[in-house]
Design a protein around this motif. Structure first.
Motif, PDB file in Angstrom:
ATOM      1  N   ALA A 136      58.876  77.974  12.457  1.00  0.00           N
ATOM      2  CA  ALA A 136      59.071  79.251  13.379  1.00  0.00           C
ATOM      3  C   ALA A 136      58.359  80.271  13.035  1.00  0.00           C
ATOM      4  CB  ALA A 136      60.377  79.474  13.332  1.00  0.00           C
ATOM      5  N   SER A 137      57.920  80.392  11.613  1.00  0.00           N
ATOM      6  CA  SER A 137      57.174  81.429  11.382  1.00  0.00           C
ATOM      7  C   SER A 137      55.568  81.257  11.627  1.00  0.00           C
ATOM      8  CB  SER A 137      57.297  81.730   9.538  1.00  0.00           C
ATOM      9  OG  SER A 137      58.586  82.037   9.184  1.00  0.00           O
ATOM     10  N   GLU A 138      55.342  80.043  11.423  1.00  0.00           N
ATOM     11  CA  GLU A 138      53.996  79.836  11.725  1.00  0.00           C
ATOM     12  C   GLU A 138      53.631  80.050  13.327  1.00  0.00           C
ATOM     13  OE1 GLU A 138      51.239  75.615  12.215  1.00  0.00           O
ATOM     14  OE2 GLU A 138      53.244  75.506  11.331  1.00  0.00           O
ATOM     15  N   GLN A 139      54.354  79.565  13.954  1.00  0.00           N
ATOM     16  CA  GLN A 139      54.035  79.634  15.654  1.00  0.00           C
ATOM     17  C   GLN A 139      54.096  81.128  15.680  1.00  0.00           C
ATOM     18  OE1 GLN A 139      52.833  77.473  17.127  1.00  0.00           O
ATOM     19  NE2 GLN A 139      53.459  75.697  15.697  1.00  0.00           N
ATOM     20  N   SER A 140      54.970  81.886  15.116  1.00  0.00           N
ATOM     21  CA  SER A 140      54.857  83.450  15.420  1.00  0.00           C
ATOM     22  C   SER A 140      53.824  84.232  15.044  1.00  0.00           C
ATOM     23  CB  SER A 140      56.206  83.993  14.844  1.00  0.00           C
ATOM     24  OG  SER A 140      57.534  83.477  15.324  1.00  0.00           O
ATOM     25  N   ALA A 141      53.360  83.882  13.715  1.00  0.00           N
ATOM     26  CA  ALA A 141      52.029  84.245  13.008  1.00  0.00           C
ATOM     27  C   ALA A 141      50.806  83.878  13.728  1.00  0.00           C
ATOM     28  CB  ALA A 141      52.007  83.797  11.825  1.00  0.00           C
ATOM     29  N   ARG A 142      50.863  82.667  14.383  1.00  0.00           N
ATOM     30  CA  ARG A 142      49.710  82.157  15.164  1.00  0.00           C
ATOM     31  C   ARG A 142      49.745  83.123  16.248  1.00  0.00           C
ATOM     32  NH1 ARG A 142      50.220  77.026  14.659  1.00  0.00           N
ATOM     33  NH2 ARG A 142      48.465  76.917  12.732  1.00  0.00           N
ATOM     34  N   MET A 143      50.854  83.334  17.036  1.00  0.00           N
ATOM     35  CA  MET A 143      50.693  83.891  18.456  1.00  0.00           C
ATOM     36  C   MET A 143      50.464  85.528  17.931  1.00  0.00           C
ATOM     37  SD  MET A 143      53.940  84.899  20.817  1.00  0.00           S
ATOM     38  CE  MET A 143      54.571  86.171  19.783  1.00  0.00           C
ATOM     39  N   VAL A 144      50.763  85.928  17.385  1.00  0.00           N
ATOM     40  CA  VAL A 144      50.283  87.474  16.820  1.00  0.00           C
ATOM     41  C   VAL A 144      48.971  87.511  16.437  1.00  0.00           C
ATOM     42  CG1 VAL A 144      50.598  89.286  15.273  1.00  0.00           C
ATOM     43  CG2 VAL A 144      52.614  87.963  16.082  1.00  0.00           C
ATOM     44  N   ALA A 145      48.476  86.556  15.696  1.00  0.00           N
ATOM     45  CA  ALA A 145      46.954  86.427  15.249  1.00  0.00           C
ATOM     46  C   ALA A 145      46.029  86.349  16.407  1.00  0.00           C
ATOM     47  CB  ALA A 145      46.883  85.569  13.963  1.00  0.00           C
ATOM     48  N   MET A 171      45.150  79.576  22.955  1.00  0.00           N
ATOM     49  CA  MET A 171      46.076  79.503  21.688  1.00  0.00           C
ATOM     50  C   MET A 171      47.309  80.468  21.694  1.00  0.00           C
ATOM     51  SD  MET A 171      43.005  78.617  18.869  1.00  0.00           S
ATOM     52  CE  MET A 171      44.154  78.309  17.801  1.00  0.00           C
ATOM     53  N   GLU A 172      47.025  81.565  22.062  1.00  0.00           N
ATOM     54  CA  GLU A 172      48.135  82.532  21.956  1.00  0.00           C
ATOM     55  C   GLU A 172      49.406  82.249  22.949  1.00  0.00           C
ATOM     56  OE1 GLU A 172      49.561  86.907  23.824  1.00  0.00           O
ATOM     57  OE2 GLU A 172      47.201  86.351  23.535  1.00  0.00           O
ATOM     58  N   MET A 173      48.747  81.563  24.167  1.00  0.00           N
ATOM     59  CA  MET A 173      50.059  81.172  24.976  1.00  0.00           C
ATOM     60  C   MET A 173      50.872  79.850  24.748  1.00  0.00           C
ATOM     61  SD  MET A 173      47.893  81.840  28.737  1.00  0.00           S
ATOM     62  CE  MET A 173      49.311  81.181  29.499  1.00  0.00           C
ATOM     63  N   VAL A 174      49.882  78.863  23.888  1.00  0.00           N
ATOM     64  CA  VAL A 174      50.447  77.754  23.398  1.00  0.00           C
ATOM     65  C   VAL A 174      51.469  77.939  22.109  1.00  0.00           C
ATOM     66  CG1 VAL A 174      50.028  75.429  22.167  1.00  0.00           C
ATOM     67  CG2 VAL A 174      48.657  76.112  24.214  1.00  0.00           C
ATOM     68  N   ALA A 175      50.956  78.880  21.221  1.00  0.00           N
ATOM     69  CA  ALA A 175      51.681  79.340  20.310  1.00  0.00           C
ATOM     70  C   ALA A 175      53.139  79.957  20.697  1.00  0.00           C
ATOM     71  CB  ALA A 175      51.026  80.270  19.506  1.00  0.00           C
ATOM     72  N   ALA A 176      53.062  80.618  21.746  1.00  0.00           N
ATOM     73  CA  ALA A 176      54.164  81.411  22.278  1.00  0.00           C
ATOM     74  C   ALA A 176      55.124  80.505  22.624  1.00  0.00           C
ATOM     75  CB  ALA A 176      53.935  82.428  23.388  1.00  0.00           C
ATOM     76  N   ASP A 192      50.089  72.834   8.292  1.00  0.00           N
ATOM     77  CA  ASP A 192      49.110  71.758   8.204  1.00  0.00           C
ATOM     78  C   ASP A 192      47.814  72.378   8.759  1.00  0.00           C
ATOM     79  OD1 ASP A 192      50.213  69.564   7.076  1.00  0.00           O
ATOM     80  OD2 ASP A 192      51.255  69.410   9.030  1.00  0.00           O
ATOM     81  N   LYS A 193      48.007  73.518   9.730  1.00  0.00           N
ATOM     82  CA  LYS A 193      46.631  73.962  10.420  1.00  0.00           C
ATOM     83  C   LYS A 193      46.730  75.446  10.072  1.00  0.00           C
ATOM     84  CE  LYS A 193      47.466  70.942  14.133  1.00  0.00           C
ATOM     85  NZ  LYS A 193      47.679  70.773  15.600  1.00  0.00           N
ATOM     86  N   GLY A 194      45.594  76.260  10.191  1.00  0.00           N
ATOM     87  CA  GLY A 194      45.068  77.621  10.009  1.00  0.00           C
ATOM     88  C   GLY A 194      45.130  78.504  11.124  1.00  0.00           C
ATOM     89  N   LEU A 195      44.733  79.517  11.365  1.00  0.00           N
ATOM     90  CA  LEU A 195      44.692  80.522  12.359  1.00  0.00           C
ATOM     91  C   LEU A 195      46.068  81.044  12.353  1.00  0.00           C
ATOM     92  CD1 LEU A 195      42.485  78.595  14.988  1.00  0.00           C
ATOM     93  CD2 LEU A 195      41.664  80.605  13.638  1.00  0.00           C
ATOM     94  N   CYS A 196      46.858  81.305  11.556  1.00  0.00           N
ATOM     95  CA  CYS A 196      47.875  82.010  11.632  1.00  0.00           C
ATOM     96  C   CYS A 196      48.138  83.182  10.871  1.00  0.00           C
ATOM     97  CB  CYS A 196      49.322  80.875  11.264  1.00  0.00           C
ATOM     98  SG  CYS A 196      48.911  79.856   9.642  1.00  0.00           S
ATOM     99  N   GLY A 197      46.990  83.932  10.667  1.00  0.00           N
ATOM    100  CA  GLY A 197      47.299  85.254   9.868  1.00  0.00           C
ATOM    101  C   GLY A 197      47.233  84.879   8.412  1.00  0.00           C
ATOM    102  N   GLY A 198      47.972  85.745   7.780  1.00  0.00           N
ATOM    103  CA  GLY A 198      48.099  85.664   6.197  1.00  0.00           C
ATOM    104  C   GLY A 198      49.457  84.782   5.905  1.00  0.00           C
ATOM    105  N   LEU A 199      49.782  83.933   6.662  1.00  0.00           N
ATOM    106  CA  LEU A 199      51.026  83.235   6.433  1.00  0.00           C
ATOM    107  C   LEU A 199      50.887  82.657   5.189  1.00  0.00           C
ATOM    108  CD1 LEU A 199      54.075  82.508   7.953  1.00  0.00           C
ATOM    109  CD2 LEU A 199      53.057  80.580   8.361  1.00  0.00           C
ATOM    110  N   ASN A 200      49.932  81.499   5.160  1.00  0.00           N
ATOM    111  CA  ASN A 200      49.823  80.849   3.924  1.00  0.00           C
ATOM    112  C   ASN A 200      49.367  81.474   2.644  1.00  0.00           C
ATOM    113  OD1 ASN A 200      50.620  78.140   5.302  1.00  0.00           O
ATOM    114  ND2 ASN A 200      48.569  78.272   6.429  1.00  0.00           N
ATOM    115  N   THR A 201      48.246  82.620   3.161  1.00  0.00           N
ATOM    116  CA  THR A 201      48.004  83.331   2.004  1.00  0.00           C
ATOM    117  C   THR A 201      49.119  83.952   0.939  1.00  0.00           C
ATOM    118  OG1 THR A 201      45.871  83.658   3.121  1.00  0.00           O
ATOM    119  CG2 THR A 201      46.500  85.135   1.165  1.00  0.00           C
ATOM    120  N   ASN A 202      50.099  84.474   1.802  1.00  0.00           N
ATOM    121  CA  ASN A 202      51.147  85.036   1.157  1.00  0.00           C
ATOM    122  C   ASN A 202      52.294  84.274   0.308  1.00  0.00           C
ATOM    123  OD1 ASN A 202      50.390  87.708   2.349  1.00  0.00           O
ATOM    124  ND2 ASN A 202      51.820  87.247   3.888  1.00  0.00           N
ATOM    125  N   ALA A 203      52.304  82.982   0.990  1.00  0.00           N
ATOM    126  CA  ALA A 203      53.078  82.018   0.291  1.00  0.00           C
ATOM    127  C   ALA A 203      52.467  81.480  -0.963  1.00  0.00           C
ATOM    128  CB  ALA A 203      53.588  80.740   1.509  1.00  0.00           C
TER     129      ALA A 203
END
Length: 289
Positions: A239-248, A24-29, A86-97
């Motif tokens: 763009a933020s979603e994919q970056s946050a998911r890669m880091v997470a 998932m990290e490689m796909v998100a990158a 639409d999907k999760g597993l991206c850290g606190g991205l949605n939570t903060n918004a």
């Protein structure tokens, strides 16, 4: 203490989880690079139409004033366009918004706002607002990895038309702004009415020839400008979603590696203890004979 077989099972399970998070990290990158390219490609159009809107809004066209440029003194009805994933597993991205949106909604209600209409872009925000009893007047989910204006324009137009008809006094936009790969920031911006700070001051004084007439041109241009702002916000959010998911996912893979090392250490200790116990029993039996 758990047996050696149980520990081996746990190690195998964590190893399988690590394979998933690493993939998932490689796909998100890979998706992150494409999302950043789309986000940057949309910026020149947004900047150009901003300059045009700034100049036209200052142009003297008899006494016509577009509703998008008129500020209302009393604000009692507010619209909110909420952009999430639409999907999760991206850290606190949605939570903060979502936290930013809820905090401001409470502040608006405390300041006398009687009605808040929500247009949700993204499954996470749509589900959250429904569970919390917000008035969701429109939504769109399943946008995929590429924003399409034909999918966005429907739910956004509901709030724009309500503002144009005088049913809303202000419209706000909540999304996650892409700063860099490691940092994304939830932002709240006023979408309508369009303020001078939003469009900026005209750089030059231009004379225009309007066809068919000034009112039609300004109406269409300002509408396209508002749509461009929403499109850019969605592109930034993706763009933020994919970056946050890669880091997470990278953090999850690293944590899985740490857990595997700890479990292997426990397994080795358990195995050594079992071997020592067997040797002791053999020695004791031999001594007894």
């Amino acid at each position: 203490m758990a047996s050696g077989k149980e520990i081996r099972t746990k190690i195998k399970s964590v190893q399988n989880t690590k394979k998933i998070t690493k993939a998932m990290e490689m796909v998100a990158a890979s998706k992150m690079r494409k999302a950043q390219e789309r986000m940057r490609a949309a910026r020149p159009y947004a900047e150009k139409i901003r300059r045009l809107a700034a100049n036209l809004s200052q142009a003297s066209i008899s006494d016509y004033k577009h509703p998008f440029l008129i500020s209302k003194p009393n604000v009692s009805r507010v619209g909110l366009i909420l952009v999430t994933t639409d999907k999760g597993l991206c850290g606190g991205l949605n939570t903060n918004a979502l936290r930013l949106a809820v905090t401001n909604m409470r502040d608006w209600q405390a300041n006398g706002v009687s009605e808040i209409q929500v247009a949700a872009i993204g499954n996470k925000g749509f589900g959250f607002m429904q569970r919390n009893g917000a008035k969701v007047v429109s939504h769109v989910i399943g946008l995929g990895d590429t924003p399409h204006m034909d999918k966005l324009i429907g739910p956004v137009k509901v709030l724009i038309d309500a503002y144009f008809a005088g049913e809303l006094d202000k419209v706000y936009l909540v999304y996650t702004d892409f700063i860099n790969t490691m940092k994304q920031e939830a932002k709240l911006e006023q979408l309508l009415p369009l303020t001078g700070d939003r469009m900026g001051a005209p750089e030059d004084t231009w004379d225009y020839l309007y066809e068919p007439d000034p009112q039609v041109v300004i109406d269409e241009l300002l509408l396209r400008y508002v749509e461009a702002l929403v499109y850019q916000a969605v592109a930034e959010n993706m763009a933020s979603e994919q970056s946050a998911r890669m880091v997470a996912m990278k953090a999850a893979s690293d944590n899985a590696g740490t857990v595997i090392k700890d479990l292997q250490l426990v397994y080795n200790k358990t195995r050594q203890a079992a071997i020592t116990k067997e040797i002791s029993e053999i020695v004791s039996g031999a001594a007894a004979v």
